[in-house]
Design a protein around this motif. Structure first.
Motif, PDB file in Angstrom:
ATOM      1  N   VAL A 127       0.840  -1.192   0.000  1.00 24.44           N
ATOM      2  CA  VAL A 127       0.000   0.000   0.000  1.00 24.44           C
ATOM      3  C   VAL A 127       0.881   1.250   0.000  1.00 24.44           C
ATOM      4  CG1 VAL A 127      -0.218   0.229   2.514  1.00 24.44           C
ATOM      5  CG2 VAL A 127      -2.058   1.027   1.040  1.00 24.44           C
ATOM      6  N   SER A 128       0.470   2.257  -0.745  1.00 25.94           N
ATOM      7  CA  SER A 128       1.279   3.469  -0.887  1.00 25.94           C
ATOM      8  C   SER A 128       0.888   4.511   0.156  1.00 25.94           C
ATOM      9  CB  SER A 128       1.079   4.069  -2.283  1.00 25.94           C
ATOM     10  OG  SER A 128       1.524   3.189  -3.280  1.00 25.94           O
ATOM     11  N   LEU A 129       1.903   5.117   0.760  1.00 21.84           N
ATOM     12  CA  LEU A 129       1.680   6.233   1.670  1.00 21.84           C
ATOM     13  C   LEU A 129       1.721   7.527   0.868  1.00 21.84           C
ATOM     14  CD1 LEU A 129       1.455   7.105   4.711  1.00 21.84           C
ATOM     15  CD2 LEU A 129       3.917   7.512   4.604  1.00 21.84           C
ATOM     16  N   VAL A 130       0.630   8.283   0.922  1.00 21.79           N
ATOM     17  CA  VAL A 130       0.560   9.571   0.221  1.00 21.79           C
ATOM     18  C   VAL A 130       1.161  10.665   1.079  1.00 21.79           C
ATOM     19  CG1 VAL A 130      -1.003  11.268  -0.823  1.00 21.79           C
ATOM     20  CG2 VAL A 130      -1.461   8.814  -1.060  1.00 21.79           C
ATOM     21  N   GLY A 131       0.919  10.597   2.379  1.00 20.10           N
ATOM     22  CA  GLY A 131       1.459  11.629   3.252  1.00 20.10           C
ATOM     23  C   GLY A 131       1.068  11.407   4.687  1.00 20.10           C
ATOM     24  N   PHE A 132       1.289  12.427   5.527  1.00 18.94           N
ATOM     25  CA  PHE A 132       1.026  12.310   6.952  1.00 18.94           C
ATOM     26  C   PHE A 132       0.785  13.697   7.524  1.00 18.94           C
ATOM     27  CE2 PHE A 132       5.497  12.905   6.275  1.00 18.94           C
ATOM     28  CZ  PHE A 132       5.896  13.807   7.256  1.00 18.94           C
ATOM     29  N   CYS A 133       0.308  13.728   8.776  1.00 18.91           N
ATOM     30  CA  CYS A 133       0.047  15.003   9.447  1.00 18.91           C
ATOM     31  C   CYS A 133       0.327  14.829  10.927  1.00 18.91           C
ATOM     32  CB  CYS A 133      -1.417  15.415   9.214  1.00 18.91           C
ATOM     33  SG  CYS A 133      -1.993  16.771  10.279  1.00 18.91           S
ATOM     34  N   PHE A 134       1.101  15.737  11.527  1.00 15.82           N
ATOM     35  CA  PHE A 134       1.112  15.834  12.986  1.00 15.82           C
ATOM     36  C   PHE A 134       1.060  17.312  13.348  1.00 15.82           C
ATOM     37  CE2 PHE A 134       5.708  16.709  13.351  1.00 15.82           C
ATOM     38  CZ  PHE A 134       6.226  16.088  12.244  1.00 15.82           C
ATOM     39  N   ASP A 135      -0.103  17.864  13.037  1.00 16.85           N
ATOM     40  CA  ASP A 135      -0.374  19.284  13.210  1.00 16.85           C
ATOM     41  C   ASP A 135      -1.523  19.438  14.211  1.00 16.85           C
ATOM     42  OD1 ASP A 135      -0.548  22.028  12.819  1.00 16.85           O
ATOM     43  OD2 ASP A 135      -1.827  21.834  11.057  1.00 16.85           O
ATOM     44  N   GLN A 136      -1.454  20.458  15.056  1.00 11.28           N
ATOM     45  CA  GLN A 136      -2.522  20.775  16.007  1.00 11.28           C
ATOM     46  C   GLN A 136      -2.845  19.582  16.920  1.00 11.28           C
ATOM     47  OE1 GLN A 136      -5.972  22.815  14.411  1.00 11.28           O
ATOM     48  NE2 GLN A 136      -4.794  23.718  12.726  1.00 11.28           N
ATOM     49  N   GLY A 137      -1.780  18.871  17.351  1.00 16.86           N
ATOM     50  CA  GLY A 137      -1.981  17.768  18.268  1.00 16.86           C
ATOM     51  C   GLY A 137      -2.603  16.539  17.650  1.00 16.86           C
ATOM     52  N   GLU A 138      -2.580  16.424  16.318  1.00 19.96           N
ATOM     53  CA  GLU A 138      -3.190  15.293  15.616  1.00 19.96           C
ATOM     54  C   GLU A 138      -2.119  14.411  14.989  1.00 19.96           C
ATOM     55  OE1 GLU A 138      -6.409  14.433  15.040  1.00 19.96           O
ATOM     56  OE2 GLU A 138      -7.533  16.162  15.791  1.00 19.96           O
ATOM     57  N   GLN A 139      -2.371  13.087  14.948  1.00 24.82           N
ATOM     58  CA  GLN A 139      -1.563  12.136  14.187  1.00 24.82           C
ATOM     59  C   GLN A 139      -2.441  11.555  13.097  1.00 24.82           C
ATOM     60  OE1 GLN A 139       1.408   9.902  17.228  1.00 24.82           O
ATOM     61  NE2 GLN A 139      -0.551   8.956  16.923  1.00 24.82           N
ATOM     62  N   MET A 140      -2.064  11.742  11.848  1.00 21.71           N
ATOM     63  CA  MET A 140      -2.841  11.180  10.750  1.00 21.71           C
ATOM     64  C   MET A 140      -1.909  10.653   9.669  1.00 21.71           C
ATOM     65  SD  MET A 140      -6.174  13.692  10.337  1.00 21.71           S
ATOM     66  CE  MET A 140      -5.440  15.241  10.826  1.00 21.71           C
ATOM     67  N   LEU A 141      -2.305   9.518   9.081  1.00 21.97           N
ATOM     68  CA  LEU A 141      -1.601   8.941   7.948  1.00 21.97           C
ATOM     69  C   LEU A 141      -2.542   8.945   6.750  1.00 21.97           C
ATOM     70  CD1 LEU A 141       0.053   5.893   9.727  1.00 21.97           C
ATOM     71  CD2 LEU A 141       1.187   7.989   8.990  1.00 21.97           C
ATOM     72  N   VAL A 142      -2.012   9.288   5.587  1.00 22.60           N
ATOM     73  CA  VAL A 142      -2.813   9.386   4.366  1.00 22.60           C
ATOM     74  C   VAL A 142      -2.309   8.350   3.370  1.00 22.60           C
ATOM     75  CG1 VAL A 142      -3.643  10.903   2.540  1.00 22.60           C
ATOM     76  CG2 VAL A 142      -3.062  11.863   4.795  1.00 22.60           C
ATOM     77  N   TYR A 143      -3.201   7.363   3.034  1.00 16.29           N
ATOM     78  CA  TYR A 143      -2.840   6.289   2.121  1.00 16.29           C
ATOM     79  C   TYR A 143      -3.596   6.427   0.809  1.00 16.29           C
ATOM     80  CZ  TYR A 143      -1.854   3.906   6.616  1.00 16.29           C
ATOM     81  OH  TYR A 143      -1.416   3.564   7.865  1.00 16.29           O
ATOM     82  N   GLU A 144      -3.124   5.668  -0.180  1.00 18.38           N
ATOM     83  CA  GLU A 144      -3.949   5.497  -1.369  1.00 18.38           C
ATOM     84  C   GLU A 144      -5.243   4.800  -0.949  1.00 18.38           C
ATOM     85  OE1 GLU A 144      -2.913   2.333  -4.143  1.00 18.38           O
ATOM     86  OE2 GLU A 144      -1.376   1.609  -2.759  1.00 18.38           O
ATOM     87  N   TYR A 145      -6.333   5.114  -1.618  1.00 18.05           N
ATOM     88  CA  TYR A 145      -7.630   4.509  -1.305  1.00 18.05           C
ATOM     89  C   TYR A 145      -7.730   3.153  -1.997  1.00 18.05           C
ATOM     90  CZ  TYR A 145     -12.677   3.921  -0.966  1.00 18.05           C
ATOM     91  OH  TYR A 145     -13.934   3.440  -0.697  1.00 18.05           O
TER      92      TYR A 145
END
Length: 967
Positions: A696-714
């Motif tokens: 699975v491909s990782l598109v990106g990520f976020c650790f902004d404003q106290g959040e942890q998020m991973l963004v993958y291909e759908y």
């Protein structure tokens, strides 16, 4: 010899788990209920805290520490039904009826509740299409979605509900036709055990397919009234020998003759064909000896004489044959049928002399208006009930008797029925919120409306029917220990849809109003048909009003007070045990700490500096984009429920659309998530460095404003686990399964042999293999993965992590992690693919079961009983024996005896070639075939980091005295 500290820890863990289980609701259920409650207004008064079972939340019934029933009818709930419902995996009954402000679409995740038996949402305000995922509820017995605002067509997938008994979709805005089964999907013709098809008062259209009825069906109620069906009535209807109620009325485009074989329906009691455009001869009902109510008015049948079956139908109470061009004299025997109550024969060509010499004492109304009757014998005047003759030559010849002026209903002088009151001349004065019960007690009744869809009588002046109804209903409530003082019925009438409608009031006993728990019970009895009315009332439904619980909070608070000592005791005791456990762990950790155990420490993601050159602070990303919180909030439409596609221990997954149009899946961790900061960072660093079609491909990520998020291909077709369990709608035959495991093997082999440095996944399992739109496998979830290191060493010493059932016993015992640990997990996956069984369940271990069952002297190695029945005939499983051989080599006790993943890939390619599953053409064909099952499917949680297996994940320091394989 001393006791091992690790054994002490293990025993303490067990004690804590037992202690907590005795006091607390399952954490997953608690979280789910709190999520549901968060989307509702006006929820029950004691829905607070984190122990719904222990605190006896109103409307919640538990078995042990698991929620198995929700019953909240008439509570005035408003809002939507949250997708958090999927967390209640043990739920068997869901009744939210009579909450008219409960609206919005039903979440598709309701289709994951595999143990659900009753889904009852009568009289709410739900909109949108009925989720096709409901068709996955293989244990569903009772499905009542009537009296909502559902649109769209009836999902064909509902034809897969083989245990369904009650099927009610009436009074919605459904369109389209009745689905029948074909090569790619089930249909209503598959529902041979269903006894009730209630589809009236919709906008269903098209012809009624002949294939929908067959002799194997057990239908007793077929209600298709008040729709837009066209074409003719299929003759296959005559095969339904068990049918008791048939309604086709008010389908003005229904045409053609009535099939002659309908006379085979000898159990039919109520027969409604009124207000259609049926042609041909008037149906011959000879031999249908059970008929009590017949209405064929306002059709286009050919002119005919009075049929002989008129006087032979001894069970008839009501005969409605208006505007049908029937000629001849009215037979005297029609008036003397023993049960006859109403004769409506207006607008025909009945002629000659009318003679009513003998008539049944039951007969209340004879309507012969607008016929050709010229004479009425003087003896006929002895009939003193309602006889209507206006519009006949007899009345146009100067006769001025009452029969020529009569009009209206039977016994017009009698008021509508109302339950008798036992109050004295001067009754007590009640508060404005109260009402006098029939027993003259001031209280607050529970009110609603009863609708009977096809009663077998028409004399609404006969009080005995309603007295019997009141009595049987009260008896049912009392038998179930509900505090009911009396039942009141009033104002029965026939509405525009030909339903008998009446008001109902239920009064409390021993108190001035019902409690919330009382209403939960009363509403459920009426919504799930626990109460059965007398047989002559026929099928019914009820629409309850919201009940006002003026004292409900007070009653509930008293109940909760009783739990305070238990809660305090549980909290203090639990805290003490946990404190002792933590102290012991810290002590042992200080003694046992070794430089060789190199597990990285988790550091807070807020300290990461992406711009920093220090490898100790920033995730090492190659091509993965860093998103801001606001960007991901926008692409997911503010993390809307409509975009919620799954939930796991880490948090939720949302579908999103980037400005470029690319579909993505956003995994948003929540506070207290099972996925820690280390796993979050590991997944970013590893996925950003690997690029393979089976990863699975990782598109990106976020650790902004106290959040942890991973963004993958759908990835649209969910997980391999969901496909094997039937929850995804994607059907995998043998060839498709081979292609899936081959793709997964290639992805893992890439990690081991081509990634630089090599990567050990450490959590290979079916819920971490995703299927794209062409059923290509993609390995996902790298939160537990480890690098083998730049020095090329083949093993590393590390804390044991993984999922029980898939975990390599050698790694578990030695804490030495190698690429052969992934091979072991893959071998378990291979066995799961052919058995569709959980690797570890109720003490049974799939590896042991297969090893013990294998007999290489027999066809298919003697594994017939272990193989997934969905694979079909054994003759189609070419290559199964070498497949099993490979799987068993992968799960050898010693890692040195296992093949490499590269060798496994080569062997699976050979097996796929033997089975005809290899090559691009075959893959293209598989993808094309799969689209009919899953083109628009919404996955539950395909990016879930374990998803459904999160409860069984193991992360510990290793317990040398224990083995993974169950004894």
């Amino acid at each position: 010899m001393g006791v091992s500290p690790w054994n002490i820890i293990f025993l303490l863990i067990v004690l804590v788990q037992v202690f907590v289980a005795s006091a607390d609701t399952n954490a997953q259920d608690t979280s789910g209920l709190n999520g549901i409650a968060g989307s509702w207004g006006n929820k029950p008064s004691n829905w607070a805290g984190n122990d719904p079972c222990g605190d006896k939340w109103i409307g919640i019934i538990c078995t042990g520490n698991r929620v198995t029933s929700i019953r909240l009818s008439s509570f005035g709930l408003f809002g939507t039904l949250s997708g958090d419902i999927q967390s209640l995996t043990e739920l068997q009954y869901l009744d939210l009826s009579y909450n008219k402000n409960l609206n919005g679409p039903l979440p598709s995740t309701i289709g994951t509740l595999s143990k659900l038996q009753n889904l009852i949402l009568v009289g709410c305000g739900f909109t949108g299409e009925i989720p096709k995922e409901i068709g996955q509820l293989s244990n569903l017995i009772f499905l009542s979605l009537n009296s909502n605002k559902f649109t769209g067509s009836i999902p064909p997938s509902l034809g897969g509900l083989s245990k369904l008994y009650w099927f009610d979709l009436a009074d919605n805005q459904l369109t389209g036709g009745l689905p029948i089964s074909n090569a790619t999907s089930p249909g209503l013709d598959n529902l041979t055990s269903t006894k009730h098809f209630h589809f009236g008062i919709n906008q269903l259209s098209g012809s009624i397919p002949s294939q929908i009825f067959n002799s194997n069906m057990k239908l007793i109620h077929l209600l298709l009234d008040n729709n837009k069906f066209s074409g003719s009535i299929p003759s296959t209807l005559g095969l339904l020998k068990t049918l008791e109620v048939l309604r086709f009325d008010n389908n003005p485009q229904l045409t053609g003759p009535v099939p002659t074989n309908l006379k085979n329906l000898t159990s039919l009691a109520e027969f409604h064909l009124a207000n259609c455009n049926l042609t041909g001869p008037l149906p011959d009902l000879t031999g249908m000896t059970s008929l009590s109510f017949v209405d064929m008015s306002n059709n286009s049948f050919s002119p005919s004489d009075v049929p002989t079956w008129f006087t032979a139908s001894l069970s008839l109470t009501s005969l409605y044959l208006e505007n049908l061009r029937i000629g001849g004299e009215v037979p005297q025997g029609l008036f003397s049928l023993p049960s006859i109550q109403t004769l409506r024969l207006r607008g025909n060509h009945l002629n000659g002399t009318l003679s009513i010499l003998d008539f049944s004492s039951q007969l209340q109304l004879v309507d012969l208006r607008d016929n050709d009757i010229t004479t009425v014998t003087s003896a006929g005047m002895t009939y003193k009930k309602t006889l209507m003759l206006s519009g006949n030559p007899y009345c146009n010849q100067g006769n001025d008797d009452a029969h020529c002026k009569a009009s209206g209903q039977s016994n017009p002088a009698l008021p509508p029925y109302k339950t008798t009151s036992n109050c004295p001349a001067l009754p007590p004065q009640c508060l404005s919120t109260q009402q006098l019960s029939p027993n003259c007690i001031c209280s607050v009744p529970y009110r609603g409306t009863l609708f009977f869809r096809s009663p077998g009588f028409s004399d609404l002046g006969n009080s005995s029917y309603f007295i019997q109804l009141e009595g049987t209903m009260k008896t049912k409530f009392l038998s179930l220990s509900l505090p009911v003082d009396s039942i009141a019925i009033h104002d029965p009438f026939v509405d525009a849809n030909n339903n008998l409608e009446m008001s109902l009031e239920v009064y409390p006993s021993g108190k001035d109003q019902f409690s919330e728990q009382d209403i939960s019970g009363i509403g459920f009895i009426l919504s799930n048909q626990t109460y059965k009315p007398p047989s002559n009332f026929g099928p019914y439904y009820f629409l309850g009003q919201t009940y006002s619980f003026a004292n409900g909070a007070l009653q509930t608070s008293k109940s909760n007070t009783n739990h305070i000592p238990l809660i305090v005791g549980a909290s203090v005791g639990g805290a003490a045990v946990i404190a002792a456990l933590l102290a012991l762990i810290i002590c042992i950790a200080r003694r046992k700490r070794s430089p060789k155990q190199t597990e990285d420490r988790s550091q807070s993601y807020v300290s990461w500096d992406i711009k920093s050159t220090s490898t100790s602070t920033a995730p090492q990303v190659r091509g993965a984009r860093m998103f801001s919180f606001d960007e991901l909030k926008k692409v997911t439409n503010n993390f809307s429920e409509a975009n919620d596609i799954g939930t796991g221990g880490y948090g939720k997954v949302y579908r999103g659309t980037l400005p470029t149009g690319q579909l993505v899946a956003v995994k948003r961790s929540q506070q207290g998530s099972l996925q820690g900061n280390l796993e979050f960072r590991t997944e970013i660093e590893l996925l950003s460095r690997v690029h393979h079609k089976n990863v699975v491909s990782l598109v990106g990520f976020c650790f902004d404003q106290g959040e942890q998020m991973l963004v993958y291909e759908y990835v649209p077709n969910g997980t391999l686990k969901e496909s094997l369990t039937g929850k995804s709608g994607v059907r995998l035959d043998w060839k498709r399964r081979l292609r899936v495991v081959l793709g997964a093997a290639k992805g893992i082999a890439y990690l081991h042999e081509l990634a630089d440095p090599p990567i050990i996944h450490r959590d290979i399992k079916s819920s971490n293999v995703l299927l794209d739109e062409r059923l290509n496998a993609k390995v996902s979830d790298f939160g537990l993965s480890k690098l083998l290191g730049e020095d090329g060493r083949g093993q590393i010493t590390t804390q044991v992590k993984g999922t029980m059932g898939y975990l390599d016993p050698e790694y578990y015992m030695t804490q030495q992690l190698t690429d052969r640990s992934d091979v072991y997990s893959f071998g378990v996956l291979l066995l799961e693919v052919i058995t569709a069984r959980k690797p570890l369940e109720r003490g049974r271990y799939v590896v042991r079961e297969v090893k013990e069952a294998v007999d290489r002297r027999k066809d298919m190695y003697g594994l017939h009983e272990l193989l997934d029945p969905a694979l079909g005939a054994s003759s189609a499983l070419a290559g199964l024996e070498p497949y099993v051989d490979l799987a068993l080599r992968c799960v050898e006790e010693s890692g040195a005896d296992r093949p490499s993943m590269g060798e496994a890939v080569a062997e699976i390619e050979r097996i796929a070639k033997v089975a005809g599953a290899g090559g691009a053409a075959a893959a293209e064909s598989a993808a094309s075939d799969s689209m009919s099952y899953a083109a628009s499917r919404t996955p539950r949680h395909p990016y879930g980091g374990g998803g459904g297996d999160s409860a069984s994940e193991y992360s510990g320091g290793g317990l040398p005295s224990m083995r993974v394989e169950p004894k």
